[in-house]
Design a protein around this motif. Sequence first.
Motif, PDB file in Angstrom:
ATOM      1  N   ALA A 143       0.849  -1.205   0.000  1.00 34.03           N
ATOM      2  CA  ALA A 143       0.000   0.000   0.000  1.00 34.03           C
ATOM      3  C   ALA A 143       0.880   1.249   0.000  1.00 34.03           C
ATOM      4  O   ALA A 143       2.008   1.237   0.496  1.00 34.03           O
ATOM      5  CB  ALA A 143      -0.915   0.006   1.211  1.00 34.03           C
ATOM      6  N   TYR A 177      -1.270   5.099   4.585  1.00 30.88           N
ATOM      7  CA  TYR A 177      -1.604   4.400   5.830  1.00 30.88           C
ATOM      8  C   TYR A 177      -3.051   3.907   5.808  1.00 30.88           C
ATOM      9  O   TYR A 177      -3.358   2.830   6.317  1.00 30.88           O
ATOM     10  CB  TYR A 177      -1.388   5.343   7.016  1.00 30.88           C
ATOM     11  N   GLU A 178      -3.945   4.705   5.200  1.00 30.40           N
ATOM     12  CA  GLU A 178      -5.358   4.320   5.130  1.00 30.40           C
ATOM     13  C   GLU A 178      -5.514   3.034   4.307  1.00 30.40           C
ATOM     14  O   GLU A 178      -6.255   2.116   4.707  1.00 30.40           O
ATOM     15  CB  GLU A 178      -6.187   5.443   4.511  1.00 30.40           C
ATOM     16  N   GLU A 179      -4.814   2.951   3.180  1.00 29.83           N
ATOM     17  CA  GLU A 179      -4.860   1.732   2.360  1.00 29.83           C
ATOM     18  C   GLU A 179      -4.297   0.546   3.141  1.00 29.83           C
ATOM     19  O   GLU A 179      -4.838  -0.567   3.083  1.00 29.83           O
ATOM     20  CB  GLU A 179      -4.046   1.931   1.074  1.00 29.83           C
ATOM     21  N   HIS A 180      -3.238   0.793   3.870  1.00 33.75           N
ATOM     22  CA  HIS A 180      -2.601  -0.270   4.649  1.00 33.75           C
ATOM     23  C   HIS A 180      -3.545  -0.783   5.732  1.00 33.75           C
ATOM     24  O   HIS A 180      -3.685  -2.000   5.926  1.00 33.75           O
ATOM     25  CB  HIS A 180      -1.308   0.256   5.275  1.00 33.75           C
ATOM     26  N   GLN A 181      -4.199   0.136   6.430  1.00 29.54           N
ATOM     27  CA  GLN A 181      -5.129  -0.263   7.482  1.00 29.54           C
ATOM     28  C   GLN A 181      -6.288  -1.086   6.925  1.00 29.54           C
ATOM     29  O   GLN A 181      -6.736  -2.057   7.548  1.00 29.54           O
ATOM     30  CB  GLN A 181      -5.672   0.979   8.198  1.00 29.54           C
ATOM     31  N   ALA A 182      -6.747  -0.710   5.743  1.00 27.54           N
ATOM     32  CA  ALA A 182      -7.821  -1.477   5.099  1.00 27.54           C
ATOM     33  C   ALA A 182      -7.337  -2.890   4.777  1.00 27.54           C
ATOM     34  O   ALA A 182      -8.082  -3.870   4.955  1.00 27.54           O
ATOM     35  CB  ALA A 182      -8.270  -0.763   3.830  1.00 27.54           C
ATOM     36  N   ASN A 183      -6.094  -3.017   4.321  1.00 30.35           N
ATOM     37  CA  ASN A 183      -5.536  -4.343   4.019  1.00 30.35           C
ATOM     38  C   ASN A 183      -5.414  -5.184   5.288  1.00 30.35           C
ATOM     39  O   ASN A 183      -5.711  -6.388   5.285  1.00 30.35           O
ATOM     40  CB  ASN A 183      -4.158  -4.202   3.371  1.00 30.35           C
ATOM     41  N   MET A 192      -7.185  -4.920   8.059  1.00 29.73           N
ATOM     42  CA  MET A 192      -8.527  -5.323   8.479  1.00 29.73           C
ATOM     43  C   MET A 192      -9.043  -6.491   7.642  1.00 29.73           C
ATOM     44  O   MET A 192      -9.731  -7.377   8.143  1.00 29.73           O
ATOM     45  CB  MET A 192      -9.485  -4.122   8.368  1.00 29.73           C
ATOM     46  N   GLN A 193      -8.688  -6.497   6.354  1.00 29.75           N
ATOM     47  CA  GLN A 193      -9.170  -7.540   5.457  1.00 29.75           C
ATOM     48  C   GLN A 193      -8.478  -8.882   5.679  1.00 29.75           C
ATOM     49  O   GLN A 193      -9.127  -9.940   5.622  1.00 29.75           O
ATOM     50  CB  GLN A 193      -8.970  -7.104   3.995  1.00 29.75           C
ATOM     51  N   TYR A 194      -7.174  -8.841   5.981  1.00 31.13           N
ATOM     52  CA  TYR A 194      -6.401 -10.087   5.961  1.00 31.13           C
ATOM     53  C   TYR A 194      -5.946 -10.598   7.328  1.00 31.13           C
ATOM     54  O   TYR A 194      -5.505 -11.752   7.432  1.00 31.13           O
ATOM     55  CB  TYR A 194      -5.157  -9.915   5.086  1.00 31.13           C
ATOM     56  N   GLN A 195      -6.050  -9.817   8.389  1.00 35.61           N
ATOM     57  CA  GLN A 195      -5.475 -10.265   9.658  1.00 35.61           C
ATOM     58  C   GLN A 195      -6.163 -11.526  10.209  1.00 35.61           C
ATOM     59  O   GLN A 195      -5.560 -12.264  11.009  1.00 35.61           O
ATOM     60  CB  GLN A 195      -5.537  -9.142  10.698  1.00 35.61           C
TER      61      GLN A 195
END
Length: 383
Positions: A365, A368-374, A376-379
């Motif tokens: 990403a 930081y916003e894109e990273h946080q979305a990733n 949330m999706q994959y953790q």
Amino acid sequence: MELKGKKKPTRAQRRRRQIWRTVRPAVVLLVSAVAVFFVARFTVNYVLSNFINPVDINDATPIEVVIPKSSSASTIARILYNARGEDEEGLIPNTAVFKVYVDFVGKANKMQAGTYILSRNMTLKQIVDIICEGNPPKSTVKFTIPEGYTIADIARVLIEKGLIENEKELFDVCVSGASFETFAFISNIAENGGNRRFVLEGYLFPDTYEAFVDSSVDSIIIRMLNRFNEIYSDEYAARAGELGMTMDQVITLASLIEREAQVDSDFAKVSAVFHNRLKSDMPLQSCASLSYVLNVKKYTFTESELATESPYNTYLNRGLPVGPISNPGKAAIEAALYPNEEFLSEQYLYFCNGNLKESAELVFAKTYEEHQANVMQYQQFWN
């Protein structure tokens, strides 16, 4: 008319000439002898310094040499000459002189097959005498060090193969690296090592090795350091200079890349993210560095773990950690030197694991916003 003739020599002149005719042969002989002496002395000194004396009087690094059965003097000469590789100066400087020497001293047919520990600070006579004494071939064991292994991991491999009895045998020599400062890159690190866990971490090159069953820890480490020295080429050093990085910084960065990226296609991308963060003076926030601090392997950490005081903790400290956190392979070193140009220019700053049940590829990403979305999706797939 009286003709003027040549002036007759005086009695003293005639006497001097007679004396010169008498002593001239002796003088010529003396001058010739002196000239021959100096020519012979120069020749002997040249032969000694270039062919008989040690290749490097200051290099006591042990080198294992195996002489097969029925080896001729020519074969042994080639083995000794190429003892450090075809492009490196070996244990003798010249194969022809070696053959002439063993013939002259009558030892051409007395050299024996076996395994020998020699070094470049030995004279030709010492080397020949050792080979003539004989040393039967020893049993060997192969072991493989995968890319990204730490010194602790390597210790477990050596214990499993019966080459050491416990971790302490390896740890003791790796902490300071004092026994290996003949390697310039180790000497430099030892002088500026700071608070490293192991001075040798990062430089025990991952590869498959073969060692004698009774090999010393030092001889095993020397093999691995020699292999690193072969891999880290002048081209790598030049590229590091272009990037304004030292060798140690390159290897430290490569060690992080090695532990973060799981597939080949991600190596240069992870490198680009770290390069971008370094340029932006952002903490690298590498989970791999924290795993090294805590001696664990996991993907998520608690707040207290993230706050662990350590010069290796890239969440607390900006820039690279104090030293490598693993021993990287060639691909990771090249990635550190040649980050992905697209990811560099587009300023990628983040990555995380994706769906680990489906793929080991990372998800990248820019913000930081894109990273946080990733995250949330994959953790949900990281446990």
